[in-house]
Design an enzyme around this catalytic site. Structure first.
Site, PDB file in Angstrom:
ATOM      1  N   LYS A 252       0.935  -1.193   0.024  1.00 56.17           N
ATOM      2  CA  LYS A 252       0.168  -0.136  -0.036  1.00 56.17           C
ATOM      3  C   LYS A 252       0.859   1.143  -0.017  1.00 56.17           C
ATOM      4  CE  LYS A 252      -3.283   2.718   2.849  1.00 56.17           C
ATOM      5  NZ  LYS A 252      -4.360   2.474   4.023  1.00 56.17           N
ATOM      6  N   LYS A 264     -10.756  12.670   7.029  1.00 59.89           N
ATOM      7  CA  LYS A 264     -10.515  12.371   8.417  1.00 59.89           C
ATOM      8  C   LYS A 264     -10.622  13.480   9.281  1.00 59.89           C
ATOM      9  CE  LYS A 264      -6.964   8.741   7.286  1.00 59.89           C
ATOM     10  NZ  LYS A 264      -7.583   7.651   8.022  1.00 59.89           N
ATOM     11  N   ASP A 275       1.593   6.415   5.446  1.00 63.14           N
ATOM     12  CA  ASP A 275       0.324   5.344   4.812  1.00 63.14           C
ATOM     13  C   ASP A 275       1.063   4.748   3.482  1.00 63.14           C
ATOM     14  OD1 ASP A 275      -1.807   4.186   5.482  1.00 63.14           O
ATOM     15  OD2 ASP A 275      -2.982   5.546   4.056  1.00 63.14           O
ATOM     16  N   ASP A 334     -12.144   6.858   2.749  1.00 57.32           N
ATOM     17  CA  ASP A 334     -11.035   6.638   3.704  1.00 57.32           C
ATOM     18  C   ASP A 334     -10.662   5.242   3.697  1.00 57.32           C
ATOM     19  OD1 ASP A 334      -9.069   7.373   5.422  1.00 57.32           O
ATOM     20  OD2 ASP A 334     -10.307   7.506   7.174  1.00 57.32           O
ATOM     21  N   ARG A 338      -7.312  -0.611   0.552  1.00 55.84           N
ATOM     22  CA  ARG A 338      -7.966  -1.864   0.065  1.00 55.84           C
ATOM     23  C   ARG A 338      -8.343  -1.742  -1.588  1.00 55.84           C
ATOM     24  NH1 ARG A 338     -12.533  -2.135   4.513  1.00 55.84           N
ATOM     25  NH2 ARG A 338     -10.676  -1.532   5.754  1.00 55.84           N
TER      26      ARG A 338
HETATM   27  N1  BES Z   1      -4.366   4.550   6.657  1.00 59.52           N
HETATM   28  C1  BES Z   1      -5.691   4.408   7.311  1.00 59.52           C
HETATM   29  C2  BES Z   1      -5.407   3.344   8.462  1.00 59.52           C
HETATM   30  C3  BES Z   1      -4.663   3.611   9.544  1.00 59.52           C
HETATM   31  C4  BES Z   1      -5.212   4.524  10.672  1.00 59.52           C
HETATM   32  C5  BES Z   1      -3.099   3.484   9.633  1.00 59.52           C
HETATM   33  C6  BES Z   1      -4.435   4.844  11.701  1.00 59.52           C
HETATM   34  C7  BES Z   1      -2.599   3.968  10.657  1.00 59.52           C
HETATM   35  C8  BES Z   1      -3.091   4.618  11.699  1.00 59.52           C
HETATM   36  C9  BES Z   1      -6.705   3.678   6.477  1.00 59.52           C
HETATM   37  O1  BES Z   1      -6.535   4.191   5.220  1.00 59.52           O
HETATM   38  C10 BES Z   1      -8.018   4.011   6.938  1.00 59.52           C
HETATM   39  O2  BES Z   1      -8.441   5.248   6.993  1.00 59.52           O
HETATM   40  N2  BES Z   1      -8.961   3.252   7.355  1.00 59.52           N
HETATM   41  C11 BES Z   1      -9.908   3.401   8.001  1.00 59.52           C
HETATM   42  C12 BES Z   1     -10.994   2.257   7.469  1.00 59.52           C
HETATM   43  C13 BES Z   1     -12.481   2.345   7.790  1.00 59.52           C
HETATM   44  C14 BES Z   1     -12.960   3.446   6.819  1.00 59.52           C
HETATM   45  C15 BES Z   1     -13.096   1.043   7.467  1.00 59.52           C
HETATM   46  C16 BES Z   1     -10.032   3.429   9.490  1.00 59.52           C
HETATM   47  O3  BES Z   1      -9.107   2.440  10.143  1.00 59.52           O
HETATM   48  O4  BES Z   1     -10.629   3.936  10.249  1.00 59.52           O
HETATM   49 ZN    ZN Z   2      -4.931   4.677   4.510  1.00 58.58          ZN
HETATM   50 ZN    ZN Z   3      -7.937   5.887   4.643  1.00 55.86          ZN
END
Ligand code: BES
Ligand code: ZN
Ligand code: ZN
Length: 491
Positions: A252, A264, A275, A334, A338
């Site tokens: 990723k 966010k 990321d 967000d 995936r």
């Molecule tokens: N990059 C984030 C995940 C992340 C969060 C990595 C905190 C490191 C620290 C990812 O793209 C994301 O935002 N995921 C969401 C998924 C949700 C919308 C299902 C999350 O974890 O809130």
């Molecule tokens: Zn992310």
């Molecule tokens: Zn994200």
């Protein structure tokens, strides 16, 4: 990039003379009469009777204390913990190197019983020998340039070269990840990858935005389209003549994750330059595998995009098409990792590798479940097993998590093959991420590689105090495990 000076390593049988530019690392352990110095070649009588407890020193693993030594040297006293093992020695030496950066020479004088323990302290010190001051070069404090280990057990040249290659791969990963997103965007990752690949036997191929569209890479394109800086897919291939097996690594590479239109909150956005860790990890793992000339075909797929909100960004409810033909309803922009990985996994699967492993800072849920030091590991039993073994050998932490079948239906979409999230559901967020990715593993003719997913959202970045050989900021976690995996597969 401001690079550190190389650490020159030598192994000697007798303690060299000390000076004011030297740090001498000695161990402290619990003994029958409280804390005492571990066995070394250093004549500790010159210190007289030191009461380590009253100096506040501890024998806990990796705890560091410093006192002045002979000839103006610094004695770095490191807690060795309960048992001397390669993992604890690697960590202790790493902590000592981190704490000795401002001196020129580090001498390690510990009770090392064999070549593997000597190798472990060299590796630990090399990994701890790290500083990122691209943006304040004047503040550079690292002068450390020489490591001397006092021991009769000398690793061979090839082992030393291997340690150097692997620790360089980890440090190159940290450097790339620590770069802020104003300087590191998808095209720039490609440029950095070219520099790092120079003189190595690897082939690079880049998909630009128009190629992403024409080749059906709808996930990477959808995530990157909101940014002024276009997305990319980068393939880095090492294909030795006598390969025993093939491994594809998909990373990723979100150079910044604002969340897109599903923006966010301000605090949650800080840190999202990390990321792209998965992409940096798979790149440097493959480059190390190539440099070591391992007889394993290894391919890195870097899925690169900047996730931004704008008039051209993907909206919630948009339906996109991934490379393997499956359609995805994007309910939360967000959950973008995936989407880019779906294309990467599908592309990698077309080449029918034996093993397919993706590495991603995929979910905040991974840190809720496992904290900040363990990577979540999901997937097919065969891949999980060999990754657990490799991580164990490398001394990195992974934890096997399930992919519960009953959660899959949460991703059912009314109008597409699958949705990227279940709105309002917080149960098993890391596992749902894994279940989504699984849908994109395999070629359209039915061939399926043995697959595993590593969610490194927790350990990719160390927000807390440095510990052992781990600095603040980017850690480079999983590079060593993946290179070890290739070594294991080569044997
Ligand atoms: N990059 C984030 C995940 C992340 C969060 C990595 C905190 C490191 C620290 C990812 O793209 C994301 O935002 N995921 C969401 C998924 C949700 C919308 C299902 C999350 O974890 O809130
Ligand atoms: Zn992310
Ligand atoms: Zn994200």
């Amino acid at each position: 990039m401001v690079l550190m000076t190389k650490l020159k390593v030598n192994i000697v049988e007798t303690l060299p003379s000390l000076s004011k530019t030297t740090a001498l690392l000695l161990g402290i352990q619990k003994g029958p009469r409280g804390i005492q110095l571990a066995k070394s070649t250093f004549d500790s009588k010159v210190l007289g009777d030191i009461n380590f407890e009253s100096l506040g020193l501890s024998s806990d693993l990796g705890k560091i204390g410093k006192i002045s030594g002979p000839e103006g040297s610094v004695l770095v006293l490191v807690g060795l913990g309960e048992k001397l093992e390669v993992d604890s020695l690697r960590l202790a030496a790493g902590a000592a190197a981190r704490e000795s950066l401002s001196l020129e020479n580090l001498i390690i004088d510990l009770p090392l019983k064999d070549v593997s323990q000597v190798s472990a302290v060299i590796e630990g010190a090399s990994l701890g020998h790290y500083e990122f001051n691209n943006y304040k070069p004047k503040a550079q404090s690292a002068k450390l340039g020489r490591l001397t280990v006092v021991s009769p057990h000398k690793p061979d040249k090839t082992v030393l070269a291997e340690i150097e290659t692997i620790s360089l791969a980890v440090k190159n990963t940290r450097n790339l990840v620590n770069l802020p997103a104003n300087d590191l965007y998808p095209q720039q990752v490609v440029a950095e990858a070219r520099k790092l690949s120079k003189s190595l036997p690897v082939k690079l191929k880049v998909w630009e935005e128009k190629d992403l569209i024409s080749q059906g890479l709808g996930g990477i394109h959808a995530v990157g389209r909101g940014s002024a800086r276009p997305p990319r897919l980068l393939k880095v291939e090492y294909r030795p003549a006598k390969a025993k097996t093939s491994v594809s690594l998909v990373g990723k590479g979100i150079t910044f994750d604002t969340g897109g239109l599903s923006l966010k909150p301000a605090e949650a956005m800080v840190g999202m330059k990390y990321d792209m860790t998965g992409a940096a990890v798979v790149l440097n793992a493959v480059l190390a595998i190539a440099r070591l000339a391992l007889p394993v075909r290894a391919t890195a797929w870097l899925c690169l995009a900047e996730n931004m909100p704008s008039g051209s960004a993907t909206r919630p409810n948009d339906v996109i098409k991934i490379r393997n033909g499956k359609t995805v309803e994007v309910l939360n922009t967000d959950a973008e990792g995936r989407l880019v990985l779906a294309d990467g996994l599908a592309m990698a699967s077309e080449e029918k590798p034996d093993y397919l492993i993706d590495v991603a800072t995929l979910t905040g849920a991974a840190t809720i479940a496992l904290g900040n030091r363990y990577a979540g590991l999901m997937g097919d039993a065969g891949a999980v097993k060999i990754i657990e073994q490799a991580a164990n050998t490398a001394g990195e932490l992974v934890w096997h998590m399930p992919l519960p079948e009953e959660l899959r239906s949460l991703l059912n979409s009314d109008i597409a093959d699958i949705a990227n999230v279940k709105i309002g559901s917080r149960a098993g967020g890391m596992l749902i991420g894994g279940l989504f990715l699984r849908e994109f593993v395999g070629a359209t003719d039915g061939h399926k590689p043995t697959w595993a997913h590593l969610d490194i959202a927790g350990p990719a970045n160390n927000e807390g105090a440095p510990y052992g050989f781990t600095p603040k900021g980017a850690t480079g976690v999983m590079v060593r495990t993946l290179v070890q995996l290739a070594k294991d597969l080569a044997n």
